[in-house]
Scaffold this motif. Sequence first.
Motif, short mmCIF file in Angstrom:
data_model
loop_
_atom_site.label_atom_id
_atom_site.label_comp_id
_atom_site.label_asym_id
_atom_site.label_seq_id
_atom_site.Cartn_x
_atom_site.Cartn_y
_atom_site.Cartn_z
N UNK A 61 15.80 -11.46 16.47
CA UNK A 61 16.94 -10.55 16.39
C UNK A 61 16.50 -9.22 15.82
N UNK A 62 17.14 -8.23 16.26
CA UNK A 62 16.79 -6.89 15.77
C UNK A 62 17.37 -6.72 14.37
N UNK A 63 16.56 -6.19 13.50
CA UNK A 63 17.08 -5.92 12.16
C UNK A 63 17.65 -4.52 12.15
N UNK A 64 18.85 -4.37 11.61
CA UNK A 64 19.50 -3.06 11.64
C UNK A 64 19.27 -2.25 10.38
N UNK A 65 19.08 -2.93 9.29
CA UNK A 65 18.89 -2.16 8.05
C UNK A 65 17.85 -2.86 7.17
N UNK A 66 17.03 -2.08 6.57
CA UNK A 66 16.11 -2.66 5.59
C UNK A 66 16.29 -1.94 4.27
N UNK A 67 16.27 -2.73 3.23
CA UNK A 67 16.39 -2.13 1.90
C UNK A 67 14.99 -2.12 1.28
N UNK A 68 14.47 -0.96 1.02
CA UNK A 68 13.11 -0.94 0.48
C UNK A 68 13.07 -1.54 -0.92
N UNK A 69 12.01 -2.25 -1.20
CA UNK A 69 11.86 -2.84 -2.53
C UNK A 69 11.43 -1.77 -3.52
N UNK A 70 11.51 -2.10 -4.78
CA UNK A 70 11.08 -1.18 -5.84
C UNK A 70 9.63 -0.75 -5.59
N UNK A 71 8.82 -1.73 -5.23
CA UNK A 71 7.40 -1.45 -5.04
C UNK A 71 7.19 -0.46 -3.91
N UNK A 72 7.96 -0.66 -2.83
CA UNK A 72 7.80 0.20 -1.67
C UNK A 72 8.20 1.64 -1.99
N UNK A 73 9.21 1.80 -2.86
CA UNK A 73 9.66 3.14 -3.23
C UNK A 73 8.55 3.94 -3.90
N UNK A 74 7.76 3.22 -4.69
CA UNK A 74 6.68 3.90 -5.42
C UNK A 74 5.46 4.11 -4.54
N UNK A 75 5.46 3.43 -3.45
CA UNK A 75 4.25 3.35 -2.66
C UNK A 75 4.24 4.41 -1.56
N UNK A 76 3.75 5.56 -1.91
CA UNK A 76 3.59 6.58 -0.88
C UNK A 76 2.25 6.30 -0.21
N UNK A 77 2.22 6.25 1.10
CA UNK A 77 0.98 5.89 1.77
C UNK A 77 -0.19 6.76 1.31
N UNK A 78 -1.32 6.14 1.16
CA UNK A 78 -2.48 6.89 0.70
C UNK A 78 -2.81 7.97 1.70
N UNK A 79 -3.15 9.07 1.19
CA UNK A 79 -3.45 10.16 2.10
C UNK A 79 -3.27 11.47 1.40
N UNK A 80 -2.50 12.30 2.02
CA UNK A 80 -2.40 13.67 1.50
C UNK A 80 -1.65 13.74 0.17
N UNK A 81 -0.55 12.93 0.08
CA UNK A 81 0.28 13.03 -1.12
C UNK A 81 0.21 11.75 -1.94
N UNK A 139 5.83 13.99 -6.74
CA UNK A 139 4.80 13.88 -5.70
C UNK A 139 3.83 15.05 -5.82
N UNK A 140 2.55 14.75 -5.64
CA UNK A 140 1.57 15.83 -5.71
C UNK A 140 0.48 15.63 -4.66
N UNK A 141 -0.29 16.65 -4.43
CA UNK A 141 -1.40 16.53 -3.49
C UNK A 141 -2.46 15.61 -4.07
N UNK A 142 -2.90 14.65 -3.28
CA UNK A 142 -3.92 13.71 -3.74
C UNK A 142 -5.19 14.43 -4.16
N UNK A 143 -5.54 15.47 -3.38
CA UNK A 143 -6.75 16.23 -3.68
C UNK A 143 -6.69 16.85 -5.07
N UNK A 144 -5.51 17.40 -5.38
CA UNK A 144 -5.35 18.04 -6.70
C UNK A 144 -5.40 17.00 -7.80
N UNK A 145 -4.80 15.83 -7.49
CA UNK A 145 -4.78 14.73 -8.46
C UNK A 145 -6.22 14.30 -8.77
N UNK A 146 -7.01 14.15 -7.73
CA UNK A 146 -8.39 13.71 -7.94
C UNK A 146 -9.18 14.77 -8.70
N UNK A 147 -8.90 16.02 -8.35
CA UNK A 147 -9.57 17.13 -9.06
C UNK A 147 -9.21 17.11 -10.55
#
Lengths: 293, 324
Positions: free
Chosen positions: A14-34, A43-51
Motif C-alpha cells: 500500500x502506498x504510504x501517504x504520510x511519514x512522520x520523521x523521527x527525532x533522529x532523522x530531524x537531526x540528520x542532515x545528509x552528509x555533504x555540503x551542510x 545549519x552550517x557549511x561542512x567545509x567551514x565546520x571542518x576548518x
Amino acid sequence: MALKDLFTKNQPKKKKYATIPTEAAKNDVPEGIMTKCPTCKKIMYTKELIKNMKVCLHCGHHFPMTAKERIESFLDEGSFQEINENMVSKNPLNFPDYLEKLEKDRLKSKLNEAVVTGIGTVGGFKIVVAIMDSSFRMGSMGSVVGEKITRAIEKADELSVPFIIFTASGGARMQEGALSLMQMAKTSVALKKFSGNGGLIISIMTHPTTGGVSASFASLGDYNLAEPGALIGFAGRRVIEQSIREKLPEDFQTAEFLLKHGQLDAIISRLELAEKITLILDIHQPRGELAWQ
Amino acid sequence: MAIELEFERPIVELRKKIMELKEFTQNADVDLSSEIKKLEIRLEKLEKEIYENIKPWDRVQIARHPMRPTTLDYISNLFDDFFECHGDRTFADDEAIVGGIAKFKGLPVTVIGHQRGKDTKENIRRNFGMPHPEGYRKALRLMKQADKFNRPIICFIDTKGAYPGKAAEERGQSEAIARNLFEMAGLKVPIICIVIGEGGSGGALALGVGNRIYMLENSTYSVISPEGAAAILWKDASKAKNAAETMRITAPDLKELGVIDDIIPEIKGGAHKDVKQQSKEIEAILTNSLKELLSLSEEQLITDRYNRFRTIGEYGFIQEFIGV
C-alpha cells in the motif's frame, strides 16, 4: 485474481501517504555540503565546520573527531609517525561474530583498531600520543587497545618524553571478557612505572569516556583535561537511574559536571587545545641549572 | 539454613530417599539394607558426576549463594588478632569494604576485602557489597599503611561491581578505581588476591592488582555480569545462562586465559557447605604463596607484579591474517 492474491502477503504494497520523521532523522542532515548542529540545530557549511576543527560555529558544540582528524588538528604538521599500526585483535574467547564485526569496522573506519599511537610534536615539543577513535567498536578496549597504549607508554618512557592520551571509549570490550578487564590493570601498571621515572602524563577526555577506560588511564593523568560537553563517567546513565530510582540532572556526567565536582583540572576548547598543551609541555621542560635567573 | 541449587536437586532428592528408607527399616521389620547400599553407591556416583561437571551457570549460582562465606568469615577463620580500621579519612566509612591488620600464622599482614551481607538488613548496611569511591580510598589508605610498615597485603574479592549511583559518580568512582590500579602497581610488599565469590568488573579489579591472583573453584571474574552481557548482546537478560558460558568467567576458564595463577579447590557442593574446611584450603595456598613472595626484594616484587599484568592479552599482526 487468483485465490492466493487474497492473502495480504501477496498483495502489492500500500502506498504510504504520510511519514512522520523521527527525532533522529530531524537531526540528520545528509552528509555533504551542510551540517546541522545537534545542540543549537543551526545549519552550517561542512567545509567551514571542518576548518573550525569540527567545533560548531554558532554554539561551540564539539563534533566527534576521528583519530586522523585529531592528528591533523592537534600535532605539528607532518610530525606524526605511527607505531604498532599493524596490530590487530584475535578472538581469544571464540566469541560468536566477533571477527566479522571487527572486519566490518576495519572497513568502515579504515582503522585496524580503536586506538592510533605514535610519536609527534606539539608546539615543537616531542611527545608520544595515543588517540582513541570511537568509530571503531565504540572505542572499546580489548587486548590490542590495551597493548598499543601500553607500548606507547613504554615508548614515551624509553624516549623520556611526555605521554598524551585522547580518550574516547564506551569502556572495556565485552567480546574479550576478562582479558579486556585486565587491560585496565596493564595500562595502569605501565603508567605507574612511567610516572615513577618522572614521566609526564596528560589525559584529554573526549566524548564519550566511560566504563573501564574512565576507570583506568583516562583518570590517571598528572593533568586530567576534557573537551566541552564530553560525556565522562563510570556507570551508564540508565543503570544509575534504575539503581537509584530517580531522574538524573541534565548535565550529569558531562565534563562540566566533573569539573564542578573536582574531577578535572580544566575543560579546554578544541580550538585552544594545542596552544594550552604547549604551555603545559613548556613548563615541564627540563631546564637544568640555568633555569632561573 | 540450606538453600539447594537447581543443579543439585537430583542429589538432594536421592539423599532424601535414602533417609526415608533408613527410617523405614528401623520401624518396620523388613531388611532393605542391600537396597540402601545400592542407592548409596548410586548417590556417590551421582555426586561425583554432578560436582565434577558443574556448568558455568551453576558456578554463578554457587558464587551468589546467600550463605557463601564472605570476607569476614574467612578473616575470622584464617587470621588472628584482626583489628578493623574504618574510613577513608576524607568522606566516610564505606562498609562495602572491610579492612584492617591481623596476623596470619604469626605474620603481621593487612587484610582487605569486599563485604556483602547475608541477610537484607546487613546487605543494606553493606550496600550489597558494592563500594562507593570512599571504599576504594579506604582500601588504598590501608594498603599504603601496609607498605609503610612492610606488611604483606591480602585482598578478598567479592563484589557484583562498584556501585552505579549518582553520589558515586560525583565523588569520582572512576578516579578511585583507577587510582587503586595505579598505586597498587607501586607497592613494595607482596599482594595476594583471592576471588572468593563474584569478581564483578572494575569494582573487583580495584582490589585485584596483586603478585598472585587466585580464585575459589566456584567463583567468577568477569568484565560484565552474565545478565548485563546478555542484555547487550542479545537484548535479552534471560539469556544470562548462555552469556555465562560465552564470556568465560569461571576459574578454569580464567586460568587457561592466564588471568589468574591458580584455582583453590572448593569442597564438594561449594564453600558454603563448610567454611572451616574451605579456610584450610585457602590457608595452604596462602602459606605457600607468602613464603615464595617474601623471599623477593622490594624491587623484585614490583617487577613481578608488572610482568604479571604486562603479559595479559592476545593480539596478532596484520601480516599473519593475510598470510604473508
